[in-house]
Design an enzyme around this catalytic site. Structure first.
Site: not given
Length: 325
Positions: A15, A298, A165
C-alpha cells in the site's frame, strides 16, 4: 510557539503508493499558520524528511529528529498516514511510545489487534457482535478443501490476515477456485482466513474521536461493478460510493450502535473505518481499518464532508486530540 508535526507516509507494504498520496493530502491541508508540518517518508531502504524542493534529509532513528540547514527539528506529534506495515499494525507506534512522541493513532496494541483480522474478530465475537463464519489457515498447514466448504459454504472469501486495500483477496465460487485463491492470499501473508459469503448491502462506517467525543460519521453504501469491493473497485472507479447510505432510520440506528460498541470494545481512538454487511437488516462486522485512505476520493473524507467537516478540520482535530493525550 507552533508545534512541529511529522506526517509519516509510505510504509513497507503493497500500500506504499496509496499511503504517499494520503500523506500528501494531509500535508496540503494542514495550516502552515498553525503548525510546522513536514512530510516524512518511511520506506524500507530509508527514513527521510522530504522538503518542498524534494530534497531529502535523513531521519535520526535514535530520537526521530531531522536536520535542515544545520537546524535540528524535533517533532511534537506524528500524523500517521501509513497504511499497512509499520503504521497500521502498530509497529512504528510502539517505537514512538518508547521515545515519547505523541501520534494521531490508537495505542500500538489496539492497532496491532485490529490489523490482525483473525484476532480482531475473535475479540468482538465475545461481545455478541455478529460476524461471518470463519476458517483459519496457516502457511504450510494441510489444506482440506472439503472441510473448508463444509464449514463456510460456497461462495466464500479468501483473505490474507494482515493486508489492506483488498490486496490478495478472492471470492471463490466453486471448490476448484479455493486452492488458487489460497495461493494468492499466501503471497501477502503467512496466515489467511476464509469467510462465508454474507448476502446483503455493504455499509462502511467511519468512527472517529472528534472534539473529545466518539463520532459516527454519515455512512457509505458500497455498490460495486465487480464481485466484491476489491482493489479495482476501491481505487480504479469500479464502484459507486453512496453517502449517506440508502438505509432506513431504524437500520441506521442499529449500525450506529454496533459501530460505537465495536470502537469502544477495541479501545480505539483516532480514525477508524469499519465494513459491515447487512444480512436481513442485521449488521455483520467484517473488519476495521485504523489508517483509512485520506485522499479527497477516500471514504472518510467523503463522510466528513457530508457531516460538514472540512479536511483541514478533520486533520487539525486529529492533531489536537493527539497532543492532549
Amino acid at each position: 510557539m507552533k508545534k512541529n508535526i511529522a506526517i509519516i507516509m509510505g510504509g513497507y507494504s503493497s500500500e506504499v503508493e496509496i499511503s504517499l498520496k494520503s500523506g500528501a493530502i494531509v500535508y496540503k491541508n494542514i495550516s502552515k499558520e498553525l503548525y510546522n508540518s513536514y512530510q516524512i517518508h518511511i520506506l524500507k531502504n530509508k527514513w527521510v524528511l522530504v522538503d518542498d524542493a524534494k530534497k531529502e534529509h535523513p531521519i535520526n532513528k535514535h530520537d526521530f529528529s531531522a536536520e535542515i540547514n544545520g537546524e535540528k527539528i524535533i517533532f511534537d506529534c506524528a500524523f500517521n498516514a501509513i497504511h499497512g506495515h509499520p503504521g497500521e499494525d502498530g509497529t512504528i507506534l510502539a517505537y514512538f511510545d518508547l521515545i515519547g512522541l505523541k501520534h494521531t493513532s490508537a495505542p500500538f496494541y489496539q492497532m496491532a489487534l485490529t490489523f490482525n483480522k483473525r484476532d480482531c474478530l475473535s475479540v468482538v465475537k465475545q461481545y455478541g457482535i455478529k460476524t461471518a463464519t470463519s476458517f483459519y489457515l496457516d502457511k504450510g498447514a494441510k489444506i482440506n478443501v472439503d472441510e473448508i466448504v463444509k464449514k463456510v459454504g460456497l461462495p466464500c472469501f479468501v483473505k490474507p490476515n494482515n493486508a489492506g486495500s483488498s490486496f490478495g483477496i478472492s471470492k471463490a465460487k466453486t471448490k476448484a477456485e479455493i486452492l488458487p485463491a489460497i495461493e494468492k492470499a499466501f503471497k501477502e501473508d503467512t496466515q489467511i482466513l476464509i469467510e462465508s459469503f454474507l448476502n446483503g448491502p455493504e455499509i462502511t462506517v467511519g468512527v472517529i474521536e472528534y472534539e473529545n467525543k466518539i463520532k459516527v460519521l454519515p455512512m457509505t453504501e458500497i455498490v460495486t461493478e465487480n464481485d466484491f469491493f476489491d482493489y479495482e473497485a476501491k481505487y480504479l472507479g469500479k464502484s459507486e460510493e453512496i453517502t449517506p447510505a440508502r438505509i432506513s432510520p431504524e437500520i441506521h440506528k442499529k449500525l450506529e450502535k454496533v459501530a460505537t460498541q465495536v470502537y469502544q470494545i477495541l479501545n480505539m481512538s483516532g480514525f477508524s473505518r469499519s465494513e459491515y454487511i447487512l444480512v436481513n437488516g442485521e449488521p455483520h462486522f467484517l473488519e476495521m481499518n485504523t489508517v483509512p485512505g485520506l485522499t479527497t476520493e477516500s471514504i472518510i473524507p467523503q463522510q466528513a464532508a457530508e457531516a460538514g467537516i472540512s479536511l483541514q478540520e478533520l486533520f487539525h482535530n486529529a492533531i489536537e486530540m493527539a497532543l492532549k493525550n
